[in-house]
Design an enzyme around this catalytic site. Structure first.
Site, PDB file in Angstrom:
ATOM      1  N   GLU A  25      97.440  17.252  59.599  1.00 49.72           N
ATOM      2  CA  GLU A  25      96.550  18.187  60.264  1.00 49.72           C
ATOM      3  C   GLU A  25      96.515  19.500  59.482  1.00 49.72           C
ATOM      4  OE1 GLU A  25      96.102  20.485  64.588  1.00 49.72           O
ATOM      5  OE2 GLU A  25      97.782  19.166  64.215  1.00 49.72           O
ATOM      6  N   HIS A  71      91.044  23.476  63.372  1.00 50.06           N
ATOM      7  CA  HIS A  71      92.069  22.513  62.959  1.00 50.06           C
ATOM      8  C   HIS A  71      91.505  21.109  63.003  1.00 50.06           C
ATOM      9  CE1 HIS A  71      92.861  22.098  67.325  1.00 50.06           C
ATOM     10  NE2 HIS A  71      93.531  20.988  67.041  1.00 50.06           N
ATOM     11  N   HIS A  73      91.886  16.816  63.588  1.00 48.03           N
ATOM     12  CA  HIS A  73      92.531  15.716  64.304  1.00 48.03           C
ATOM     13  C   HIS A  73      92.395  14.469  63.436  1.00 48.03           C
ATOM     14  CE1 HIS A  73      92.488  17.342  68.736  1.00 48.03           C
ATOM     15  NE2 HIS A  73      93.279  18.022  67.930  1.00 48.03           N
ATOM     16  N   ASP A  84      96.578  22.318  72.263  1.00 45.69           N
ATOM     17  CA  ASP A  84      95.403  23.088  71.824  1.00 45.69           C
ATOM     18  C   ASP A  84      94.931  24.040  72.930  1.00 45.69           C
ATOM     19  OD1 ASP A  84      95.424  21.659  69.472  1.00 45.69           O
ATOM     20  OD2 ASP A  84      93.840  20.274  70.094  1.00 45.69           O
TER      21      ASP A  84
HETATM   22 ZN   LIG Z   1      94.492  19.596  68.240  1.00 46.76          ZN
END
Ligand SMILES: [Zn+2]
Length: 122
Positions: A25, A71, A73, A84
Site C-alpha cells: 500500500e 492511499h 488498496h 481509514d
Molecule cells: Zn485503506
C-alpha cells in the site's frame, strides 16, 4: 476550504505511485490550492501496509495540516476500512482510494466521514 477538484497531473502521479508500490500500500497526504488538490507529501519511514494509515497519524508533526489524503488498496476493493474511517478526519476533507489494477477509473474520492463524494479532474 472546499475541495472541488484534483489536477490531472497530481492524479496521474498518484496512480503511478500506487502501481509502483503494488502489492504494498502507498499513503500520501495532499495539499490544495484554491480548492484543487495539487500537492503530494510523503512521510519518511512509513510502513506500506494497510495499517500504515493509523501509524501515519502518529508521525505527522503537530501543526501540520493537509487538505486530504490518498492511499491504495492492493486488494482492489475501493471501500474505506475501519482504520481509514478513523484516519480521514485528521487529514482534511477529501480522501482518495486507488484500487488494483490502478486503471484511470480505479479510484474513488471520499468525504471525511468515509462517504463517496464527487471530485472533478482538471
Ligand atoms: Zn485503506
Amino acid at each position: 476550504m472546499m475541495i472541488h477538484a484534483i489536477s490531472s497531473d497530481t492524479l496521474s502521479t498518484l496512480i503511478e505511485m500506487a502501481k509502483s508500490q503494488h502489492p504494498h500500500e502507498f499513503v500520501a497526504l495532499l495539499d490544495a490550492e484554491n480548492g484543487v488538490l495539487s500537492g503530494i507529501n510523503l512521510l519518511p519511514g512509513t510502513r506500506l501496509d494497510e495499517r500504515s494509515a493509523s501509524i501515519l497519524t502518529d508521525m505527522v508533526p503537530l501543526g501540520m495540516s493537509f487538505s486530504g489524503s490518498a492511499h491504495s488498496h492492493p486488494n482492489g476493493v475501493i471501500v474505506p476500512s475501519d482504520a481509514d474511517i478513523g484516519f480521514f478526519p485528521r487529514f482534511g476533507s477529501c480522501h482518495l482510494i486507488f484500487g488494483y489494477p490502478y486503471g484511470p477509473d480505479d479510484w474513488q474520492a471520499f468525504s471525511r466521514d468515509g462517504l463517496r463524494r464527487s471530485l472533478e479532474v482538471i
